[in-house]
Every structure is written in C-alpha cells, then in structure tokens.
Write a protein that holds these residues in place. Structure first.
Motif, PDB file in Angstrom:
ATOM      1  N   ALA A  68       0.612  -1.137  -0.035  1.00 27.59           N
ATOM      2  CA  ALA A  68      -0.022  -0.027   0.056  1.00 27.59           C
ATOM      3  C   ALA A  68       0.846   1.312  -0.125  1.00 27.59           C
ATOM      4  CB  ALA A  68      -0.985   0.072   1.015  1.00 27.59           C
ATOM      5  N   PRO A  69       1.834   1.292   0.927  1.00 28.12           N
ATOM      6  CA  PRO A  69       2.659   2.640   0.693  1.00 28.12           C
ATOM      7  C   PRO A  69       3.445   2.683  -0.643  1.00 28.12           C
ATOM      8  CG  PRO A  69       3.108   1.579   2.790  1.00 28.12           C
ATOM      9  CD  PRO A  69       2.180   0.687   2.033  1.00 28.12           C
ATOM     10  N   GLY A  70       3.687   1.408  -1.241  1.00 29.82           N
ATOM     11  CA  GLY A  70       4.301   1.623  -2.591  1.00 29.82           C
ATOM     12  C   GLY A  70       3.524   2.006  -3.468  1.00 29.82           C
ATOM     13  N   ILE A  71       2.223   1.641  -3.520  1.00 27.55           N
ATOM     14  CA  ILE A  71       1.265   2.311  -4.605  1.00 27.55           C
ATOM     15  C   ILE A  71       1.038   3.754  -4.155  1.00 27.55           C
ATOM     16  CG2 ILE A  71      -1.262   2.199  -5.205  1.00 27.55           C
ATOM     17  CD1 ILE A  71      -1.032  -0.887  -4.419  1.00 27.55           C
ATOM     18  N   ASN A  72       1.034   4.138  -3.060  1.00 21.42           N
ATOM     19  CA  ASN A  72       1.096   5.655  -2.613  1.00 21.42           C
ATOM     20  C   ASN A  72       1.819   6.477  -3.362  1.00 21.42           C
ATOM     21  OD1 ASN A  72      -0.709   7.689  -1.252  1.00 21.42           O
ATOM     22  ND2 ASN A  72       1.210   7.701   0.037  1.00 21.42           N
ATOM     23  N   GLN A  73       3.280   5.662  -3.159  1.00 19.56           N
ATOM     24  CA  GLN A  73       4.405   6.489  -3.559  1.00 19.56           C
ATOM     25  C   GLN A  73       4.320   6.554  -5.013  1.00 19.56           C
ATOM     26  OE1 GLN A  73       8.059   4.696  -2.511  1.00 19.56           O
ATOM     27  NE2 GLN A  73       9.334   6.027  -3.515  1.00 19.56           N
ATOM     28  N   PHE A  94       9.653  -2.250  -3.254  1.00 24.06           N
ATOM     29  CA  PHE A  94       9.194  -3.614  -3.535  1.00 24.06           C
ATOM     30  C   PHE A  94       9.075  -3.836  -4.857  1.00 24.06           C
ATOM     31  CE2 PHE A  94       5.270  -6.065  -4.573  1.00 24.06           C
ATOM     32  CZ  PHE A  94       5.115  -6.833  -3.723  1.00 24.06           C
ATOM     33  N   GLY A  95      10.168  -4.691  -5.308  1.00 24.67           N
ATOM     34  CA  GLY A  95      10.485  -5.091  -6.704  1.00 24.67           C
ATOM     35  C   GLY A  95      10.563  -6.588  -7.041  1.00 24.67           C
ATOM     36  N   LEU A 142       3.945  -1.527 -15.913  1.00 20.70           N
ATOM     37  CA  LEU A 142       4.380  -1.951 -14.500  1.00 20.70           C
ATOM     38  C   LEU A 142       3.569  -3.092 -14.351  1.00 20.70           C
ATOM     39  CD1 LEU A 142       6.200  -1.602 -11.887  1.00 20.70           C
ATOM     40  CD2 LEU A 142       4.421  -0.241 -11.235  1.00 20.70           C
ATOM     41  N   LEU A 143       2.267  -3.154 -14.526  1.00 19.08           N
ATOM     42  CA  LEU A 143       1.661  -4.510 -14.193  1.00 19.08           C
ATOM     43  C   LEU A 143       2.013  -5.709 -15.013  1.00 19.08           C
ATOM     44  CD1 LEU A 143      -2.027  -2.581 -13.682  1.00 19.08           C
ATOM     45  CD2 LEU A 143      -0.482  -3.414 -12.028  1.00 19.08           C
ATOM     46  N   VAL A 144       2.067  -5.295 -16.346  1.00 22.96           N
ATOM     47  CA  VAL A 144       2.352  -6.271 -17.114  1.00 22.96           C
ATOM     48  C   VAL A 144       3.748  -7.020 -16.669  1.00 22.96           C
ATOM     49  CG1 VAL A 144       3.350  -6.929 -19.517  1.00 22.96           C
ATOM     50  CG2 VAL A 144       1.414  -5.549 -19.041  1.00 22.96           C
ATOM     51  N   GLY A 145       4.766  -6.304 -16.240  1.00 25.48           N
ATOM     52  CA  GLY A 145       5.921  -6.512 -15.839  1.00 25.48           C
ATOM     53  C   GLY A 145       5.832  -7.434 -14.935  1.00 25.48           C
ATOM     54  N   ILE A 146       4.930  -7.175 -13.835  1.00 26.67           N
ATOM     55  CA  ILE A 146       4.708  -7.815 -12.598  1.00 26.67           C
ATOM     56  C   ILE A 146       4.284  -9.338 -12.988  1.00 26.67           C
ATOM     57  CG2 ILE A 146       3.324  -7.830 -10.394  1.00 26.67           C
ATOM     58  CD1 ILE A 146       4.011  -4.800 -10.201  1.00 26.67           C
ATOM     59  N   VAL A 171       0.057   4.769 -18.966  1.00 23.33           N
ATOM     60  CA  VAL A 171       0.838   3.709 -19.877  1.00 23.33           C
ATOM     61  C   VAL A 171       1.920   3.296 -18.964  1.00 23.33           C
ATOM     62  CG1 VAL A 171       2.463   3.641 -21.745  1.00 23.33           C
ATOM     63  CG2 VAL A 171       0.677   4.932 -22.064  1.00 23.33           C
ATOM     64  N   TYR A 172       2.493   4.236 -18.138  1.00 20.63           N
ATOM     65  CA  TYR A 172       3.635   3.433 -17.119  1.00 20.63           C
ATOM     66  C   TYR A 172       3.055   2.422 -16.218  1.00 20.63           C
ATOM     67  CZ  TYR A 172       6.850   7.279 -18.559  1.00 20.63           C
ATOM     68  OH  TYR A 172       7.546   7.902 -19.383  1.00 20.63           O
TER      69      TYR A 172
END
Length: 426
Positions: free
Chosen positions: A190-195, A393-394, A218-222, A213-214
């Motif tokens: 959640a903090p990562g999404i907020n960032q 979070f990567g 990012l979602l496709v990469g995850i 688009v970014y």
C-alpha cells in the motif's frame, strides 16, 4: 478456490493451524507499531537510504516506526548463513551434528539462536549510535543507559520474532521465518502504491495518459515475473529409474519404473534472502563509522544502485543456490539407495557413474534456476534507475512473496489431500 478455502476450515487440526498462523502474524504487525523507548521516530525516514529502504521493506515498516521489531529477522538469517557454512567441514563438531539427523539439527538450531542474539546486540548498538549521529535529536536523553536500553529492546524484538517464526513452523503452516518476511513485504504494498501515485499522478497531473501507460507496463511486468516464478518454482526434471525383478522367498518383487524428481530451483527463495542479508551487513557496519573515508567508500560503492552491489548480489545468489541445493540433495546418497534396492537409471551403470550423472543433471538445471533468481532480483534496481523512484517492492520482494505463497499452498494442499479433500491444484 472458495470451496477449497471452506474445506480448510472443515478440518479441525488444519483450521487451528491456519488461525494460529494468522494470530502470530497479527502479533508481528502489532509489534511493528510499538516504538522503542526514548526515540523520536518522527525524525527518522529510512526510505532516503537504499539499504535502510530494503530493511524497512523486509521489516514491514517496523524500521520506519523505529519499533521493537525494527531489525526484523535479519540477524537470524545472517546467523543461519554462518552456521550452515561452518557446518560444511569448517568446524568438525558442527559437521558431525549436521549428519546426526534430528538430534544434530536441534543442536545447530540452538547455536544459531545464541549467535542471533550476539549479532542482534551488535547490530542494535550500531543502529542506535549511527542513527543518532546521522539524525540529531533522534534519541532523547541519550547516555549509556539509554543506548543500552535501546539495544536490549531491539535485540529482544529480534529474539521474539525468531521464537515467533519457530512457533509458526511447529504449530502453524509452512516456514515461519519466511512467512514473517512475507507478511512484512505485503504490508509495504500500500505505501508503494501511494508513492507511485504521488510521484506520477499527483506531482504531474498533466501527464495522465503517459502515467497510465507506465502503470500498465508496470502491471504487465509484475504479471510476467509472477508467471515466470511459478513456472520455474514448479519446474521438475524427472530422471527415470528402473528397478530389477528379484525373488524374495516364493514371491517376486521389483520390476516397476519410477523417477527421481529434481526441481529446477530446489533452493527456493532462500538464496535471495541470504544474499540480500549478507550484502546489507557491511554497509550497515560502515555507516556506524561515517564520515570516515573508507566508510563513505563502502556505503557509496555497495549501495543497491551501484554496479558493484548488483554484481555481488548476482554472484552470491548463484553461489547460495548451488550451496543450498547441495545441502538438500545428496547424489551419492541417492545412488547408494538405488544400488541397494536393485535400481538403476537406464543407460547408466550403478554406483559412481549414477552419482556423476545425477550431479551433472543437478548442476545443469540448478544453473538455470540460479540465473533466473539473479535476473529477477536485479529488476528493482533497474526500475529505480529508470524511474528515479526509491521503490523497494520489486523483483526480490515479488520473488519472495510468490515463492512463499506457493510453498504455503503446497502445505495446505498436502494436508487437504491426506483427508480426502480437493486442494488448490486441479
């Protein structure tokens, strides 16, 4: 999936284990918000430092709150690495214990606990002294008694987490230490999404389409990483084994065909956790001695965004993957068991040739698993360099989350199948 979840709670023993695990993880999350005495945690922001950002992710934000669990379980992981390395014929007594089965493992576990407390105390003292020097006013009423109390509190928090992990392993489901790290990483989503929102959408609202688009990329990469982790973690190389027919009294036994399943990544996520913990240690120690030139050099050149750190992490992950696979799978033992039971691999002679064949296959598939782990672990640093976001979070965190989730699912699966319930895997 929902019917499977209902089946879990139909089995009293399994229901008790799941609820116990959830309760222990809730204790961990509550403890992450209990601050250490005489510390002004509002002045502390670990996200500005790369290493502290990784530690903060693994601790589930406990470091940012400067809570009693601020050091998380990293001293225990470091102690485990040291004890396992010493058990590889470095200390004869440790090597002897490692071959004594359950009794020897208990002795090594006891040594690991003691070493965890020692390393935790050293790291806690370093935390208190270095953070106070970097952030004036962080420690209130500082003095020997205050520093000692902070160090003892942090060490006790790590020791409690170590005990908590052992209780989850014994009375809950899965590996308790891995589940604690898993819960900490999930808490930072959640903090990562907020960032990401603040950096892309709030700061630059005029680039809405580009930001979308970014996010899509990012979602496709995850998704690709998740699919890849599942594919590699489930990958198995099956070595066929044929058992010869033999007469035992009036009956004939043997003659069946089976296989030895060698996993592509038999070490799981342990090499990534070990490598990350080991690389954090020298930079943490060096930060205590800043601004001395040698300490500044270590902190600057072993930072997560430096090429030296990435190279060392790749090499350590590959090395630990081979090391942990060798600990878990013994080709000589497999070859001896097959020979004693009149088994053989088609086209391979029993004995030493069989051992060499299994070793050769294991080394080849382990290399593929090790390179995959290293590639996924490098992704967050590439992402940070491209986006300039201090987002920890990567790849490594995602790898740990997916691997632990798969392992926990397998634990539940086996428990359900023993009681004739359908599991998650169809």
């Amino acid at each position: 999936m929902f019917s499977t979840l209902r089946n879990i709670f139909k089995v009293p023993d399994l229901r008790r284990r799941v609820l116990f695990t959830l309760a222990m993880l809730a204790v961990f999350r509550i403890g992450s918000y209990i601050p250490v005495p005489n510390v002004n945690a509002r002045l502390f922001d670990p996200t500005q430092n790369a290493f502290l950002g990784i530690l903060n992710t693994f601790s589930g934000g406990a470091l940012q709150n400067f809570s009693i669990f601020a050091m998380s379980i990293t001293p225990y992981i470091t102690a485990s690495i040291i004890v396992q390395l010493l058990a590889m014929d470095v200390i004869p007594k440790f090597a002897e214990w490692s071959k004594e089965g359950e009794h020897g493992r208990r002795k090594l576990a006891q040594v690991t606990r003691y070493l965890t407390v020692v390393l935790g105390l050293i790291q806690a003292v370093g935390f208190a002294l270095s953070f106070d020097r970097m952030i004036p006013g962080l420690i209130i009423d500082k003095g020997f008694a205050t520093i000692a109390m902070i160090a003892i509190t942090l060490t006790a928090g790590t020791a409690f987490l170590m005990w908590l992990g052992e209780q989850i392993t014994e009375k809950g489901i899965g590996n308790g230490i891995s589940l604690i790290i898993f819960a900490g990483i999930i808490a930072r989503v959640a903090p990562g999404i907020n960032q990401i929102y603040n950096a892309w959408f709030y700061t630059h609202p005029e680039r809405l389409f580009l930001n979308l688009v970014y996010v899509a990329l990012l979602l496709v990469g995850i998704l690709i990483v998740i699919v890849g982790v599942i594919y590699v973690q489930q990958g198995v190389r099956r070595i066929p084994v044929q058992y010869a027919k033999r007469m035992v009294g009036p009956r004939m036994y043997g003659g069946q065909t089976t296989h030895i399943p060698l996993k592509v990544n038999a070490a799981g996520v342990i090499p990534v956790i070990f490598a990350t913990s080991l690389l954090i240690f020298p930079s943490t120690v060096a930060s205590w001695f800043q601004p001395k030139p040698w300490a500044n050099w270590i902190v600057a050149n072993l930072g997560p965004r430096s090429w030296m750190y990435v190279l060392l992490e790749v090499l350590l992950i590959i090395g630990f993957t081979y090391f942990y696979t060798a600990v878990q799978i013994n080709p000589q033992q497999l070859a001896d068991q097959m020979r004693k039971n009149s088994g053989y691999i088609p086209g391979v002679r029993p004995g030493k040739p069989t051992e060499q064949f299994i070793t050769r296959v294991m080394n080849r598939i382990t290399l593929a698993g090790a390179l995959f782990l290293a590639a996924v672990s490098v992704l967050p640093y590439l992402f940070s360099n491209v986006t300039t976001l201090n987002l920890y979070f990567g790849g490594t965190s995602l790898l740990i989350v997916v691997s632990v989730a798969l392992e926990t699912m397998k634990q539940l699966e086996s428990q359900l199948l023993q009681r004739h319930y359908k599991g998650f895997i169809r």
